[in-house]
Design a protein around this motif. Structure first.
Motif, mmCIF file in Angstrom:
data_model
loop_
_atom_site.group_PDB
_atom_site.id
_atom_site.type_symbol
_atom_site.label_atom_id
_atom_site.label_comp_id
_atom_site.label_asym_id
_atom_site.label_seq_id
_atom_site.Cartn_x
_atom_site.Cartn_y
_atom_site.Cartn_z
ATOM 1 N N LEU A 229 0.816 -1.214 0.000
ATOM 2 C CA LEU A 229 0.000 0.000 0.000
ATOM 3 C C LEU A 229 0.850 1.264 0.000
ATOM 4 O O LEU A 229 0.340 2.353 -0.249
ATOM 5 C CB LEU A 229 -0.920 0.011 1.220
ATOM 6 C CG LEU A 229 -1.882 -1.166 1.358
ATOM 7 C CD1 LEU A 229 -2.690 -1.034 2.646
ATOM 8 C CD2 LEU A 229 -2.808 -1.244 0.153
ATOM 9 N N TRP A 230 2.145 1.118 0.278
ATOM 10 C CA TRP A 230 3.050 2.258 0.378
ATOM 11 C C TRP A 230 4.261 2.049 -0.517
ATOM 12 O O TRP A 230 4.703 0.925 -0.731
ATOM 13 C CB TRP A 230 3.502 2.474 1.824
ATOM 14 C CG TRP A 230 2.394 2.849 2.757
ATOM 15 C CD1 TRP A 230 1.669 2.007 3.561
ATOM 16 C CD2 TRP A 230 1.870 4.156 2.978
ATOM 17 N NE1 TRP A 230 0.731 2.718 4.277
ATOM 18 C CE2 TRP A 230 0.835 4.047 3.939
ATOM 19 C CE3 TRP A 230 2.178 5.431 2.465
ATOM 20 C CZ2 TRP A 230 0.105 5.145 4.394
ATOM 21 C CZ3 TRP A 230 1.454 6.526 2.923
ATOM 22 C CH2 TRP A 230 0.435 6.377 3.874
ATOM 23 N N ARG B 21 -1.468 5.564 8.449
ATOM 24 C CA ARG B 21 -2.785 5.352 7.868
ATOM 25 C C ARG B 21 -2.797 5.959 6.474
ATOM 26 O O ARG B 21 -2.204 6.993 6.216
ATOM 27 C CB ARG B 21 -3.872 6.018 8.717
ATOM 28 C CG ARG B 21 -4.059 5.393 10.086
ATOM 29 C CD ARG B 21 -5.180 6.109 10.829
ATOM 30 N NE ARG B 21 -5.369 5.581 12.167
ATOM 31 C CZ ARG B 21 -6.242 6.056 13.044
ATOM 32 N NH1 ARG B 21 -7.006 7.097 12.704
ATOM 33 N NH2 ARG B 21 -6.367 5.520 14.239
ATOM 34 N N ARG B 22 -3.518 5.315 5.598
ATOM 35 C CA ARG B 22 -3.600 5.802 4.234
ATOM 36 C C ARG B 22 -4.468 7.048 4.149
ATOM 37 O O ARG B 22 -5.487 7.174 4.818
ATOM 38 C CB ARG B 22 -4.212 4.725 3.336
ATOM 39 C CG ARG B 22 -3.477 3.399 3.397
ATOM 40 C CD ARG B 22 -2.925 2.971 2.098
ATOM 41 N NE ARG B 22 -3.932 2.845 1.047
ATOM 42 C CZ ARG B 22 -3.619 2.722 -0.240
ATOM 43 N NH1 ARG B 22 -2.361 2.732 -0.599
ATOM 44 N NH2 ARG B 22 -4.541 2.587 -1.149
ATOM 45 N N ALA C 248 -7.899 5.846 1.463
ATOM 46 C CA ALA C 248 -8.294 4.459 1.723
ATOM 47 C C ALA C 248 -9.458 4.080 0.827
ATOM 48 O O ALA C 248 -10.279 4.904 0.485
ATOM 49 C CB ALA C 248 -8.669 4.292 3.184
ATOM 50 N N GLU D 25 0.617 4.638 -2.049
ATOM 51 C CA GLU D 25 0.854 6.019 -1.650
ATOM 52 C C GLU D 25 2.329 6.206 -1.318
ATOM 53 O O GLU D 25 2.987 5.290 -0.816
ATOM 54 C CB GLU D 25 -0.011 6.376 -0.444
ATOM 55 C CG GLU D 25 -1.498 6.398 -0.741
ATOM 56 C CD GLU D 25 -2.296 6.973 0.414
ATOM 57 O OE1 GLU D 25 -1.852 7.986 0.998
ATOM 58 O OE2 GLU D 25 -3.349 6.400 0.739
#
Length: 280
Positions: free
Chosen positions: A186-187, A276-277, A280, A209
């Motif tokens: 996710l990162w 935290r994204r 999301a 992200e």
């Protein structure tokens, strides 16, 4: 008389069946052409030879109609950012520890043991060429609740690469993480902190992200474990993201420094967490 009528009726039935069979044969011929295998949509294909084998059925499988058949989830779409996340937006005394360039079987296990001892979660930005040879360490990260991010395959300076080369660096690492960690990353963190528009766009297309850092532990200069620990402790503040490395050189000082500064941060009331994204 009755026998003649039955005979005539049977002949009519046989004739009708023959006509139906001929129609079916003609329809099949229109689908496959003169000699080639049948294809959807009625396109003819030429035969390779007098007895050319038919290709596997999956090659010409029809796409499922809307609402029918298996479907793949669409890749996550996030807005294209203009800059990476450099600190936590949350209030409180949260901090993030990140480790780049690994996993390395010489140093990563020691970092994982220390994090486990203090029940702390971190983010590991792995390079694909390291991860593919140490998938067991990625599985250990997953079991311990750490996040695994994408740090490209070969740690090249992305701002000097073409879009196709950047995509290849990202995609291959995503695939390795998905296989070993069990989830897509996710990162994403650009090597050397070198970002440009293409890096942001391609990362967003892959559902990631960008995450930078606030405090550089300077462990890559190998100044000694005491100096690394002081660098992190002195830079500690709410929302800070700390950069360290578990590969790319002798990281024994990093392993030792973590055991020095981690209990100090916890004693000062900091909560070591994962980001935290935003999208999301």
């Amino acid at each position: 008389m009755k026998k003649d009528q039955l005979f005539t009726r049977r002949r009519l039935l046989l004739a009708g069946a023959a006509l139906m069979g001929a129609a079916g044969t003609a329809g099949a011929a229109r689908l496959r052409g003169a000699d080639g295998p049948a294809r959807p949509g009625g396109r003819a294909t030429a035969a390779v030879g007098p007895q050319a084998p038919a290709p596997p059925s999956s090659v010409f499988r029809l796409e499922p109609m809307a609402g029918y058949g298996p479907s793949r989830p669409a890749p996550a779409r996030i807005p294209v950012p203009r800059e990476p996340v450099q600190r936590l937006p949350e209030h409180g005394r949260g901090m993030v520890l990140t480790f780049d360039d690994g996993p390395d079987p010489r140093y990563t296990p020691g970092i994982l043991r220390t994090l486990r001892e203090y029940d702390v979660r971190a983010v590991f930005f792995v390079c694909g060429r390291m991860a593919v040879e140490n998938k067991d360490l990625l599985r250990e990260m997953a079991d311990d609740g750490h996040l695994v991010g994408n740090h490209t395959w070969t740690h090249r300076l992305l701002t000097r690469l073409s879009r196709a080369e950047i995509r290849a660096e990202m995609e291959s690492t995503c695939a390795t993480i998905q296989d070993a960690y069990g989830e897509a990353p996710l990162w994403f963190r650009a090597p050397y902190g070198a970002w440009n528009r293409a890096v942001f766009q391609l990362g967003a297309e892959l559902g990631m992200e960008p995450l930078a850092w606030t405090v550089d532990s300077l462990d890559w200069t190998e100044p000694g474990s005491r100096r690394i620990a002081e660098q992190v402790a002195d830079g500690a503040a709410p929302g800070v993201i700390v950069l360290s490395h578990d590969a790319g050189g002798d990281r024994s000082q990093t392993v030792e420094a973590l055991g020095r500064y981690l209990p100090r941060l916890l004693d000062r009331g900091y909560h070591l967490t994962v980001p935290r994204r935003r999208f999301a």
